[in-house]
Design a protein around this motif. Sequence first.
Motif, PDB file in Angstrom:
ATOM      1  N   LYS A 139      10.949   1.494   8.349  1.00 61.84           N
ATOM      2  CA  LYS A 139      12.084   2.210   7.790  1.00 61.84           C
ATOM      3  C   LYS A 139      11.625   3.341   6.882  1.00 61.84           C
ATOM      4  CE  LYS A 139      16.379   3.016   6.491  1.00 61.84           C
ATOM      5  NZ  LYS A 139      17.344   3.707   7.402  1.00 61.84           N
ATOM      6  N   LEU A 140      10.666   3.067   6.019  1.00 64.62           N
ATOM      7  CA  LEU A 140      10.155   4.094   5.111  1.00 64.62           C
ATOM      8  C   LEU A 140       9.493   5.222   5.887  1.00 64.62           C
ATOM      9  CD1 LEU A 140       8.635   1.870   2.281  1.00 64.62           C
ATOM     10  CD2 LEU A 140      10.792   3.122   2.226  1.00 64.62           C
ATOM     11  N   ALA A 141       8.837   4.870   7.003  1.00 68.91           N
ATOM     12  CA  ALA A 141       8.123   5.878   7.800  1.00 68.91           C
ATOM     13  C   ALA A 141       9.051   6.930   8.373  1.00 68.91           C
ATOM     14  CB  ALA A 141       7.347   5.192   8.932  1.00 68.91           C
ATOM     15  N   THR A 142      10.337   6.606   8.510  1.00 70.05           N
ATOM     16  CA  THR A 142      11.273   7.581   9.082  1.00 70.05           C
ATOM     17  C   THR A 142      11.450   8.799   8.182  1.00 70.05           C
ATOM     18  OG1 THR A 142      13.226   6.534   8.073  1.00 70.05           O
ATOM     19  CG2 THR A 142      12.544   5.738  10.256  1.00 70.05           C
ATOM     20  N   ALA A 143      11.113   8.666   6.899  1.00 64.91           N
ATOM     21  CA  ALA A 143      11.279   9.776   5.967  1.00 64.91           C
ATOM     22  C   ALA A 143       9.972  10.510   5.694  1.00 64.91           C
ATOM     23  CB  ALA A 143      11.862   9.265   4.649  1.00 64.91           C
ATOM     24  N   GLN A 148       2.272   8.851  11.398  1.00 67.47           N
ATOM     25  CA  GLN A 148       1.019   8.279  11.870  1.00 67.47           C
ATOM     26  C   GLN A 148       0.005   8.123  10.724  1.00 67.47           C
ATOM     27  OE1 GLN A 148       2.064  11.348  12.590  1.00 67.47           O
ATOM     28  NE2 GLN A 148       0.446  12.690  11.808  1.00 67.47           N
ATOM     29  N   ARG A 149       0.198   8.842   9.615  1.00 71.06           N
ATOM     30  CA  ARG A 149      -0.721   8.757   8.473  1.00 71.06           C
ATOM     31  C   ARG A 149      -0.174   7.875   7.357  1.00 71.06           C
ATOM     32  NH1 ARG A 149       0.075  14.291   5.074  1.00 71.06           N
ATOM     33  NH2 ARG A 149       2.252  14.708   5.528  1.00 71.06           N
ATOM     34  N   PHE A 150       0.879   7.131   7.655  1.00 65.29           N
ATOM     35  CA  PHE A 150       1.585   6.350   6.650  1.00 65.29           C
ATOM     36  C   PHE A 150       1.455   4.860   6.927  1.00 65.29           C
ATOM     37  CE2 PHE A 150       5.598   4.239   5.367  1.00 65.29           C
ATOM     38  CZ  PHE A 150       5.496   4.412   4.003  1.00 65.29           C
ATOM     39  N   LEU A 151       1.299   4.069   5.880  1.00 67.88           N
ATOM     40  CA  LEU A 151       1.246   2.615   6.004  1.00 67.88           C
ATOM     41  C   LEU A 151       1.460   1.976   4.643  1.00 67.88           C
ATOM     42  CD1 LEU A 151      -2.493   1.522   6.504  1.00 67.88           C
ATOM     43  CD2 LEU A 151      -1.796   3.680   5.558  1.00 67.88           C
ATOM     44  N   GLY A 152       1.594   0.657   4.647  1.00 69.29           N
ATOM     45  CA  GLY A 152       1.730  -0.076   3.399  1.00 69.29           C
ATOM     46  C   GLY A 152       0.365  -0.402   2.826  1.00 69.29           C
ATOM     47  N   MET A 153       0.258  -0.305   1.495  1.00 72.50           N
ATOM     48  CA  MET A 153      -0.935  -0.751   0.767  1.00 72.50           C
ATOM     49  C   MET A 153      -0.420  -1.588  -0.393  1.00 72.50           C
ATOM     50  SD  MET A 153      -4.042   1.512  -0.904  1.00 72.50           S
ATOM     51  CE  MET A 153      -5.643   0.754  -1.228  1.00 72.50           C
ATOM     52  N   HIS A 154      -0.223  -2.874  -0.117  1.00 74.46           N
ATOM     53  CA  HIS A 154       0.484  -3.762  -1.038  1.00 74.46           C
ATOM     54  C   HIS A 154      -0.505  -4.433  -1.987  1.00 74.46           C
ATOM     55  CE1 HIS A 154       2.939  -7.704  -1.637  1.00 74.46           C
ATOM     56  NE2 HIS A 154       3.073  -6.897  -2.662  1.00 74.46           N
ATOM     57  N   TRP A 155      -0.479  -4.003  -3.253  1.00 69.47           N
ATOM     58  CA  TRP A 155      -1.295  -4.592  -4.307  1.00 69.47           C
ATOM     59  C   TRP A 155      -0.517  -5.752  -4.930  1.00 69.47           C
ATOM     60  CZ3 TRP A 155      -5.668  -1.547  -6.446  1.00 69.47           C
ATOM     61  CH2 TRP A 155      -5.878  -0.347  -5.762  1.00 69.47           C
ATOM     62  N   PHE A 156      -1.232  -6.645  -5.607  1.00 69.61           N
ATOM     63  CA  PHE A 156      -0.609  -7.814  -6.208  1.00 69.61           C
ATOM     64  C   PHE A 156      -0.797  -7.787  -7.726  1.00 69.61           C
ATOM     65  CE2 PHE A 156      -0.985  -8.733  -1.836  1.00 69.61           C
ATOM     66  CZ  PHE A 156       0.026  -9.624  -1.529  1.00 69.61           C
ATOM     67  N   ASN A 157       0.229  -8.225  -8.433  1.00 68.72           N
ATOM     68  CA  ASN A 157       0.233  -8.172  -9.891  1.00 68.72           C
ATOM     69  C   ASN A 157      -0.401  -9.428 -10.504  1.00 68.72           C
ATOM     70  OD1 ASN A 157       0.940  -7.052 -12.403  1.00 68.72           O
ATOM     71  ND2 ASN A 157       2.829  -8.215 -12.476  1.00 68.72           N
ATOM     72  N   PRO A 158      -1.333  -9.280 -11.460  1.00 66.75           N
ATOM     73  CA  PRO A 158      -1.856  -8.015 -11.990  1.00 66.75           C
ATOM     74  C   PRO A 158      -2.941  -7.444 -11.061  1.00 66.75           C
ATOM     75  CG  PRO A 158      -2.817  -9.869 -13.169  1.00 66.75           C
ATOM     76  CD  PRO A 158      -1.824 -10.451 -12.221  1.00 66.75           C
ATOM     77  N   PRO A 159      -2.825  -6.162 -10.703  1.00 64.76           N
ATOM     78  CA  PRO A 159      -3.750  -5.585  -9.719  1.00 64.76           C
ATOM     79  C   PRO A 159      -5.194  -5.530 -10.190  1.00 64.76           C
ATOM     80  CG  PRO A 159      -2.342  -3.888 -10.676  1.00 64.76           C
ATOM     81  CD  PRO A 159      -1.799  -5.206 -11.134  1.00 64.76           C
ATOM     82  N   THR A 160      -5.405  -5.569 -11.497  1.00 67.12           N
ATOM     83  CA  THR A 160      -6.767  -5.564 -12.009  1.00 67.12           C
ATOM     84  C   THR A 160      -7.475  -6.892 -11.785  1.00 67.12           C
ATOM     85  OG1 THR A 160      -5.854  -6.142 -14.176  1.00 67.12           O
ATOM     86  CG2 THR A 160      -6.328  -3.808 -13.766  1.00 67.12           C
ATOM     87  N   LEU A 161      -6.718  -7.949 -11.467  1.00 67.75           N
ATOM     88  CA  LEU A 161      -7.311  -9.281 -11.337  1.00 67.75           C
ATOM     89  C   LEU A 161      -7.163  -9.891  -9.945  1.00 67.75           C
ATOM     90  CD1 LEU A 161      -6.212 -10.874 -14.744  1.00 67.75           C
ATOM     91  CD2 LEU A 161      -8.464  -9.985 -14.124  1.00 67.75           C
ATOM     92  N   ILE A 162      -6.117  -9.540  -9.198  1.00 66.88           N
ATOM     93  CA  ILE A 162      -5.896 -10.132  -7.885  1.00 66.88           C
ATOM     94  C   ILE A 162      -6.670  -9.329  -6.841  1.00 66.88           C
ATOM     95  CG2 ILE A 162      -4.197 -10.837  -6.173  1.00 66.88           C
ATOM     96  CD1 ILE A 162      -3.983 -12.356  -8.783  1.00 66.88           C
ATOM     97  N   PRO A 163      -7.583  -9.958  -6.097  1.00 62.42           N
ATOM     98  CA  PRO A 163      -8.424  -9.203  -5.153  1.00 62.42           C
ATOM     99  C   PRO A 163      -7.687  -8.698  -3.913  1.00 62.42           C
ATOM    100  CG  PRO A 163      -9.469 -11.289  -5.774  1.00 62.42           C
ATOM    101  CD  PRO A 163      -8.048 -11.345  -6.244  1.00 62.42           C
ATOM    102  N   LEU A 164      -6.645  -9.395  -3.476  1.00 62.95           N
ATOM    103  CA  LEU A 164      -6.030  -9.078  -2.192  1.00 62.95           C
ATOM    104  C   LEU A 164      -5.277  -7.757  -2.203  1.00 62.95           C
ATOM    105  CD1 LEU A 164      -5.193  -9.923   0.732  1.00 62.95           C
ATOM    106  CD2 LEU A 164      -3.181 -11.011  -0.314  1.00 62.95           C
ATOM    107  N   ILE A 165      -5.428  -6.992  -1.120  1.00 65.88           N
ATOM    108  CA  ILE A 165      -4.550  -5.877  -0.804  1.00 65.88           C
ATOM    109  C   ILE A 165      -4.120  -6.034   0.646  1.00 65.88           C
ATOM    110  CG2 ILE A 165      -4.379  -3.389  -0.407  1.00 65.88           C
ATOM    111  CD1 ILE A 165      -6.205  -2.919  -2.742  1.00 65.88           C
ATOM    112  N   GLU A 166      -2.798  -6.115   0.872  1.00 63.79           N
ATOM    113  CA  GLU A 166      -2.271  -6.136   2.236  1.00 63.79           C
ATOM    114  C   GLU A 166      -2.133  -4.704   2.741  1.00 63.79           C
ATOM    115  OE1 GLU A 166       0.670  -9.697   3.277  1.00 63.79           O
ATOM    116  OE2 GLU A 166       1.376  -8.528   1.559  1.00 63.79           O
TER     117      GLU A 166
END
Length: 327
Positions: A139-143, A148-166
């Motif tokens: 949905k966000l990509a429609t705007a 093709q250069r757009f995607l999600g980069m989902h950080w987790f709170n607190p980002p300074t401590l949680i290693p995962l990025i989706e």
Amino acid sequence: MNETTIPTDSQASDSPVAQAQSAAAQHSDSAASIRRITVAGAGTMGYSIAEIFARKGYEVTLWNHRWPALDRAKTLIASEVADSIDYSASDHAFEDADLIVESIVEDIDAKLAFYRQASPLARPNAIIVTNTSGLSINKLATAVAGPQRFLGMHWFNPPTLIPLIEIIKNDATDPAVARTIYDLALAIGKKPAIVEKDVPGFAANRIQLAVVREVCSMVSKGIISPEGADAVMKYGLGFRWSCLGPLETLDFGGIDVFEHVSEYLMPDLEDSHEVPALLKQHYEAGELGVKTGKGFYDYSGDKARQATAERDRKLRAVHDALYGEDN
């Protein structure tokens, strides 16, 4: 290995330093091409992400449409890197960036408006990512000018401590773009996972809510107390899952064992498609957790500050034990 296959822990060191070196050596033409980063949104997640990139030596601009938010963010970013970040309320901040990280308010209309405004200003080869925790990437990509250069980069709170990025693809995302952001995450010491299809909740929140549904059901039925349920996760499942994922756990425990357990247990598990009644009860009572001083637990007075400090202390200890530079 295809372009978006995620290395397992047996294929890459758990050390952020080793992973950054590996990423630079194997994919120097992708992540290494990113030097100038504009982070849009000066809230907790935005200024924390800006700080992380600045610490790693990137040229960072923190953008917000209101200056008071930028002034406040500058006081919250670590002093040793705060002055190395540029602060801007001008749209010129998007023109020379190699990467734009959107972390504005979690509102679909606000984000769509932002992309219609900002993405045409970006260079054609600039990558644009969103830190949304659940809004549809498609949905966000429609705007976005150049989905093709757009995607999600989902950080987790607190980002300074949680290693995962989706890293979540939309249907038009160029695989090379996903690979670049994957390698960038490795280069800053994070543990990325690529979500190949845009589905509600992505991967982490789908897993988390499946656990929450069962826990709320058991607490509501008097099977276990809230304290007991949290103890099961913190000292058993969560403790093990910090080292082994659910599928690795099946391998170590024996797939035959889990198949037999599944035969009798699956029919008895909670499978409602409604918001858990216990969760809804607290929500309707205005008991929203730390932010209101009460949720499943009491956070009145100074308890919220103490609980947050204790959470961060434990997260830091686990992070350093598992992923510190000496590991």
